[in-house]
Design a protein around this motif. Structure first.
Motif, PDB file in Angstrom:
ATOM      1  N   ASP A  76       0.830  -1.201   0.000  1.00  0.00           N
ATOM      2  CA  ASP A  76       0.000   0.000   0.000  1.00  0.00           C
ATOM      3  C   ASP A  76       0.864   1.251   0.000  1.00  0.00           C
ATOM      4  OD1 ASP A  76      -2.678  -1.234   0.227  1.00  0.00           O
ATOM      5  OD2 ASP A  76      -1.892  -1.965   2.137  1.00  0.00           O
ATOM      6  N   ASP A  77       2.184   1.065   0.043  1.00  0.00           N
ATOM      7  CA  ASP A  77       3.139   2.175   0.066  1.00  0.00           C
ATOM      8  C   ASP A  77       4.103   2.008  -1.100  1.00  0.00           C
ATOM      9  OD1 ASP A  77       4.998   4.109   0.549  1.00  0.00           O
ATOM     10  OD2 ASP A  77       5.505   3.470   2.581  1.00  0.00           O
ATOM     11  N   LEU A  78       4.070   2.932  -2.051  1.00  0.00           N
ATOM     12  CA  LEU A  78       4.916   2.834  -3.232  1.00  0.00           C
ATOM     13  C   LEU A  78       6.396   2.916  -2.874  1.00  0.00           C
ATOM     14  CD1 LEU A  78       4.916   2.547  -6.300  1.00  0.00           C
ATOM     15  CD2 LEU A  78       4.810   5.042  -6.468  1.00  0.00           C
ATOM     16  N   ASP A  79       6.736   3.713  -1.869  1.00  0.00           N
ATOM     17  CA  ASP A  79       8.142   3.850  -1.474  1.00  0.00           C
ATOM     18  C   ASP A  79       8.716   2.526  -0.984  1.00  0.00           C
ATOM     19  OD1 ASP A  79       8.171   6.518  -2.122  1.00  0.00           O
ATOM     20  OD2 ASP A  79       7.719   7.211  -0.092  1.00  0.00           O
ATOM     21  N   GLN A  80       7.883   1.735  -0.334  1.00  0.00           N
ATOM     22  CA  GLN A  80       8.341   0.429   0.155  1.00  0.00           C
ATOM     23  C   GLN A  80       8.697  -0.480  -1.011  1.00  0.00           C
ATOM     24  OE1 GLN A  80       5.384  -1.741   2.339  1.00  0.00           O
ATOM     25  NE2 GLN A  80       6.870  -3.107   3.317  1.00  0.00           N
ATOM     26  N   LEU A  81       7.871  -0.448  -2.061  1.00  0.00           N
ATOM     27  CA  LEU A  81       8.160  -1.248  -3.247  1.00  0.00           C
ATOM     28  C   LEU A  81       9.408  -0.728  -3.962  1.00  0.00           C
ATOM     29  CD1 LEU A  81       7.396  -3.493  -5.193  1.00  0.00           C
ATOM     30  CD2 LEU A  81       5.816  -1.922  -6.318  1.00  0.00           C
ATOM     31  N   GLN A  82       9.558   0.590  -4.018  1.00  0.00           N
ATOM     32  CA  GLN A  82      10.765   1.169  -4.635  1.00  0.00           C
ATOM     33  C   GLN A  82      12.018   0.687  -3.922  1.00  0.00           C
ATOM     34  OE1 GLN A  82      10.654   2.718  -7.366  1.00  0.00           O
ATOM     35  NE2 GLN A  82       9.057   4.285  -7.482  1.00  0.00           N
ATOM     36  N   GLN A  83      11.955   0.571  -2.622  1.00  0.00           N
ATOM     37  CA  GLN A  83      13.114   0.124  -1.850  1.00  0.00           C
ATOM     38  C   GLN A  83      13.509  -1.298  -2.223  1.00  0.00           C
ATOM     39  OE1 GLN A  83      12.560   0.388   2.378  1.00  0.00           O
ATOM     40  NE2 GLN A  83      14.678  -0.119   2.859  1.00  0.00           N
ATOM     41  N   HIS A  84      12.531  -2.180  -2.351  1.00  0.00           N
ATOM     42  CA  HIS A  84      12.818  -3.554  -2.774  1.00  0.00           C
ATOM     43  C   HIS A  84      13.449  -3.562  -4.166  1.00  0.00           C
ATOM     44  CE1 HIS A  84      11.046  -6.067   0.383  1.00  0.00           C
ATOM     45  NE2 HIS A  84      10.091  -5.147   0.495  1.00  0.00           N
ATOM     46  N   LEU A  85      12.922  -2.729  -5.066  1.00  0.00           N
ATOM     47  CA  LEU A  85      13.438  -2.669  -6.429  1.00  0.00           C
ATOM     48  C   LEU A  85      14.885  -2.187  -6.450  1.00  0.00           C
ATOM     49  CD1 LEU A  85      13.272  -2.636  -9.524  1.00  0.00           C
ATOM     50  CD2 LEU A  85      12.137  -0.396  -9.352  1.00  0.00           C
ATOM     51  N   GLN A  86      15.193  -1.135  -5.724  1.00  0.00           N
ATOM     52  CA  GLN A  86      16.551  -0.590  -5.754  1.00  0.00           C
ATOM     53  C   GLN A  86      17.556  -1.543  -5.106  1.00  0.00           C
ATOM     54  OE1 GLN A  86      17.064   1.991  -7.708  1.00  0.00           O
ATOM     55  NE2 GLN A  86      14.835   1.972  -7.993  1.00  0.00           N
ATOM     56  N   GLN A  87      17.132  -2.274  -4.094  1.00  0.00           N
ATOM     57  CA  GLN A  87      18.012  -3.269  -3.478  1.00  0.00           C
ATOM     58  C   GLN A  87      18.327  -4.382  -4.470  1.00  0.00           C
ATOM     59  OE1 GLN A  87      15.812  -4.410   0.023  1.00  0.00           O
ATOM     60  NE2 GLN A  87      16.623  -2.724   1.261  1.00  0.00           N
ATOM     61  N   TRP A  88      17.322  -4.816  -5.233  1.00  0.00           N
ATOM     62  CA  TRP A  88      17.555  -5.856  -6.238  1.00  0.00           C
ATOM     63  C   TRP A  88      18.475  -5.350  -7.339  1.00  0.00           C
ATOM     64  CZ3 TRP A  88      17.003  -6.603 -11.429  1.00  0.00           C
ATOM     65  CH2 TRP A  88      17.111  -7.918 -11.891  1.00  0.00           C
ATOM     66  N   LEU A  89      18.260  -4.117  -7.795  1.00  0.00           N
ATOM     67  CA  LEU A  89      19.113  -3.538  -8.837  1.00  0.00           C
ATOM     68  C   LEU A  89      20.560  -3.443  -8.385  1.00  0.00           C
ATOM     69  CD1 LEU A  89      16.879  -0.657 -10.256  1.00  0.00           C
ATOM     70  CD2 LEU A  89      17.710  -2.652 -11.516  1.00  0.00           C
ATOM     71  N   LEU A  90      20.770  -3.134  -7.127  1.00  0.00           N
ATOM     72  CA  LEU A  90      22.133  -3.052  -6.602  1.00  0.00           C
ATOM     73  C   LEU A  90      22.827  -4.401  -6.723  1.00  0.00           C
ATOM     74  CD1 LEU A  90      24.085  -1.065  -5.177  1.00  0.00           C
ATOM     75  CD2 LEU A  90      23.270  -1.999  -3.002  1.00  0.00           C
ATOM     76  N   ARG A  91      22.119  -5.477  -6.386  1.00  0.00           N
ATOM     77  CA  ARG A  91      22.704  -6.812  -6.527  1.00  0.00           C
ATOM     78  C   ARG A  91      22.930  -7.152  -7.992  1.00  0.00           C
ATOM     79  NH1 ARG A  91      18.712  -7.947  -2.729  1.00  0.00           N
ATOM     80  NH2 ARG A  91      17.466  -9.059  -4.277  1.00  0.00           N
ATOM     81  N   TYR A  92      21.937  -6.843  -8.833  1.00  0.00           N
ATOM     82  CA  TYR A  92      22.056  -7.160 -10.261  1.00  0.00           C
ATOM     83  C   TYR A  92      23.268  -6.468 -10.877  1.00  0.00           C
ATOM     84  CZ  TYR A  92      21.223  -6.645 -15.257  1.00  0.00           C
ATOM     85  OH  TYR A  92      21.383  -6.625 -16.622  1.00  0.00           O
ATOM     86  N   ASN A  93      23.414  -5.176 -10.665  1.00  0.00           N
ATOM     87  CA  ASN A  93      24.477  -4.411 -11.322  1.00  0.00           C
ATOM     88  C   ASN A  93      25.864  -4.722 -10.789  1.00  0.00           C
ATOM     89  OD1 ASN A  93      22.935  -2.852 -13.192  1.00  0.00           O
ATOM     90  ND2 ASN A  93      22.228  -1.546 -11.518  1.00  0.00           N
ATOM     91  N   HIS A  94      25.951  -5.162  -9.558  1.00  0.00           N
ATOM     92  CA  HIS A  94      27.267  -5.343  -8.934  1.00  0.00           C
ATOM     93  C   HIS A  94      27.630  -6.797  -8.654  1.00  0.00           C
ATOM     94  CE1 HIS A  94      27.878  -0.993  -8.157  1.00  0.00           C
ATOM     95  NE2 HIS A  94      26.564  -0.985  -8.078  1.00  0.00           N
ATOM     96  N   GLN A  95      26.662  -7.719  -8.750  1.00  0.00           N
ATOM     97  CA  GLN A  95      26.962  -9.106  -8.395  1.00  0.00           C
ATOM     98  C   GLN A  95      26.578 -10.127  -9.457  1.00  0.00           C
ATOM     99  OE1 GLN A  95      25.287 -10.022  -4.540  1.00  0.00           O
ATOM    100  NE2 GLN A  95      26.003  -8.105  -3.629  1.00  0.00           N
ATOM    101  N   TYR A  96      25.647  -9.808 -10.354  1.00  0.00           N
ATOM    102  CA  TYR A  96      25.195 -10.786 -11.348  1.00  0.00           C
ATOM    103  C   TYR A  96      26.211 -10.906 -12.485  1.00  0.00           C
ATOM    104  CZ  TYR A  96      20.424 -11.456  -9.566  1.00  0.00           C
ATOM    105  OH  TYR A  96      19.332 -11.796  -8.814  1.00  0.00           O
TER     106      TYR A  96
END
Length: 334
Positions: free
Chosen positions: A288-308
């Motif tokens: 119900d909070d868009l910022d909470q979803l944004q946080q999950h997305l940015q955490q995943w992107l950090l792993r993708y760009n630096h670890q995948y």
């Protein structure tokens, strides 16, 4: 899952409510009572998007063979681009590394090395990344370049892909869209979730989320490739066209990403992020909070760009961040 299947589950929930009988509704719709209560929990927790089935097909991000074996297959592909898969398998077996010709080809396909021409192109990319002003590699590069057309990408930022991905109806947030920007050379990705997919949202994402990072990294944005969506092309795309003019970059729009380098790049990234992040996340909790979803997305992107470890003609098993670092010397001085 298709929209028809989602509508069927919604119809079951509605029919049970109208009839006041779960059993009769299940008999009519052809579902079991257990299925009804499972659908009901999913719908109450995540809305319509919770009714999607978890995909059984997951992307194979991890190597299917040992990393050292895959590294040797890539090394031989670059050292001997004319060798076929059987010859490469024989050479590896002689080194004490047992792998079948089909295993070699599977690795080639993941790294876009399945043809001799692609292996030659990958060899050039590898030499360019390693050269860094080393004149000893100049003659080898020259010989390769004489037998090929111009490469689609020459350095990070040369060609980028922007797209808008509909996530569907999410919890109490309504219909959400992911704005996506992927560098075709390194596959470094930016993404942002929005409640709108119009041209203003696409322009805002480009100017406020993407451009500052490229400026900080001292990387250019050469050409942006998009489809012909209304946010990018046509009479309703004024805000995005203004953003392109402001950046001074090129803009190529087409019906499909049909180039060898960016073919399906956004589509593959969207499939990956759905399977790796959104699918399970939307099943687990209601947002119900868009910022909470944004946080999950940015955490995943950090792993993708630096670890995948990304398979590709330019990445060759390196992470997007590593690919940028080894290719910085290829970026023209601005």
């Amino acid at each position: 899952m298709s929209n028809n299947e989602i509508r069927s589950k919604l119809a079951l929930l509605q029919l049970a409510k109208e009839m006041g009988s779960v059993s009769r509704a299940c008999d009519i719709m052809g579902y079991s009572r257990d299925s009804y209560y499972r659908f009901k929990r999913q719908y109450e927790s995540a809305g319509e998007i919770g009714l999607r089935n978890l995909s059984r097909k997951k992307p194979a991000m991890k190597n299917r063979v040992a990393p050292e074996v895959e590294a040797q297959v890539i090394e031989i592909a670059l050292d001997y681009p004319n060798y076929g898969q059987a010859r490469v398998a024989e050479l590896l077996t002689a080194r004490g590394c047992v792998i079948s010709p089909s295993g070699v080809r599977a690795i080639w396909v993941r790294h876009h090395l399945a043809t001799k021409r692609n292996r030659q192109l990958a060899l050039q990319n590898s030499l360019e990344q390693r050269s860094n002003g080393d004149n000893s590699l100049t003659s080898e590069l020259y010989q390769i370049q004489q037998d090929q057309s111009q490469l689609e990408c020459h350095f990070p930022g040369d060609v980028c892909v922007q797209d808008t991905y509909k996530l569907g109806e999410v919890g109490g947030l309504g219909v959400l869209y992911q704005h996506t920007f992927v560098d075709a050379y390194s596959q470094f990705a930016h993404a942002w979730v929005s409640t709108t997919n119009d041209t203003a949202a696409a322009a805002e994402f480009l100017l406020q989320q993407v451009t500052p990072w490229y400026q900080q990294q001292q990387l250019p944005i050469g050409t942006i490739l998009t489809d012909k969506g209304a946010e990018f092309f046509g009479s309703r795309s004024k805000a995005y066209q203004t953003a392109i003019e402001r950046l001074g970059c090129g803009h190529v729009h087409m019906r499909a990403y049909n180039g060898p380098v960016v073919n399906g790049l956004a589509a593959r990234f969207h499939t990956l992020i759905w399977n790796e992040l959104y699918e399970a996340l939307f099943k687990q909790q209601r947002f119900d909070d868009l910022d909470q979803l944004q946080q999950h997305l940015q955490q995943w992107l950090l792993r993708y760009n630096h670890q995948y470890a990304i398979a590709g003609r330019y990445t060759l098993g390196k992470t997007p961040e590593e690919t940028i670092e080894v290719s910085r010397h290829l970026v023209p001085e601005q």
